[in-house]
Write a protein that holds these residues in place. Sequence first.
Motif, PDB file in Angstrom:
ATOM      1  N   THR A  74       0.772  -1.168  -0.187  1.00 25.78           N
ATOM      2  CA  THR A  74      -0.101   0.118  -0.047  1.00 25.78           C
ATOM      3  C   THR A  74       0.871   1.449   0.003  1.00 25.78           C
ATOM      4  O   THR A  74       0.429   2.129  -0.868  1.00 25.78           O
ATOM      5  N   TRP A  75       2.031   1.250   0.803  1.00 23.08           N
ATOM      6  CA  TRP A  75       2.854   2.414   0.825  1.00 23.08           C
ATOM      7  C   TRP A  75       3.436   2.561  -0.767  1.00 23.08           C
ATOM      8  O   TRP A  75       3.338   3.812  -1.071  1.00 23.08           O
ATOM      9  N   ARG A  76       4.042   1.486  -1.056  1.00 21.74           N
ATOM     10  CA  ARG A  76       4.932   1.595  -2.296  1.00 21.74           C
ATOM     11  C   ARG A  76       3.777   2.138  -3.489  1.00 21.74           C
ATOM     12  O   ARG A  76       4.266   2.815  -4.337  1.00 21.74           O
ATOM     13  N   ARG A  77       2.813   1.330  -3.601  1.00 21.00           N
ATOM     14  CA  ARG A  77       2.023   1.457  -4.800  1.00 21.00           C
ATOM     15  C   ARG A  77       1.170   2.482  -4.968  1.00 21.00           C
ATOM     16  O   ARG A  77       0.959   3.480  -5.784  1.00 21.00           O
ATOM     17  N   LYS A  78       0.230   2.519  -4.017  1.00 23.35           N
ATOM     18  CA  LYS A  78      -0.730   3.396  -3.787  1.00 23.35           C
ATOM     19  C   LYS A  78      -0.305   4.955  -3.213  1.00 23.35           C
ATOM     20  O   LYS A  78      -0.269   5.777  -3.993  1.00 23.35           O
ATOM     21  N   ARG A  79       0.200   4.894  -2.200  1.00 28.63           N
ATOM     22  CA  ARG A  79       0.717   6.396  -1.372  1.00 28.63           C
ATOM     23  C   ARG A  79       1.557   7.064  -2.062  1.00 28.63           C
ATOM     24  O   ARG A  79       1.864   8.030  -2.337  1.00 28.63           O
TER      25      ARG A  79
END
Length: 140
Positions: free
Chosen positions: A41-46
């Motif tokens: 979630t951190w890498r791809r989305k945020r």
Amino acid sequence: NPTEPVVLPDSDEILDDLDRLFPGQDDVMLYPPGLESEVDTWRRKRINQQLLPIGKQAVFSSKLTSQLDAVLRECNDAIVGPYLTGEQLNAADCHAFPFVWRLSKEFDLSNYPSLSQWVQTCSQHQAFAKTIRSSWWWWW
């Protein structure tokens, strides 16, 4: 096969391959068990989908826009601490640090205390400290 030459053009691919080829090397788990979804979630989305495109526009215009403020607030609120997903440095931190560090040099991040503290913590970590160059004005 780690002995065959491979060209990895993107840091996402490099992080994925490092974890696949050398899992747990030097006691660093890029994708700690149980945190894989949060790291992703951190890498791809945020970072990839939100912070990079909005942050680049803000840097180009030299303005901390309301869009960037909203993304920085979301990131600030999501930090577990001292690293993005908790006590352990992982792929989320490795992926986010270069660009967030760059933003910290362009804008005052004091309104985002968890994010500011995370930048400071990472800046003092030996692995990140070796990568910081103040003369990289052109770096993206």
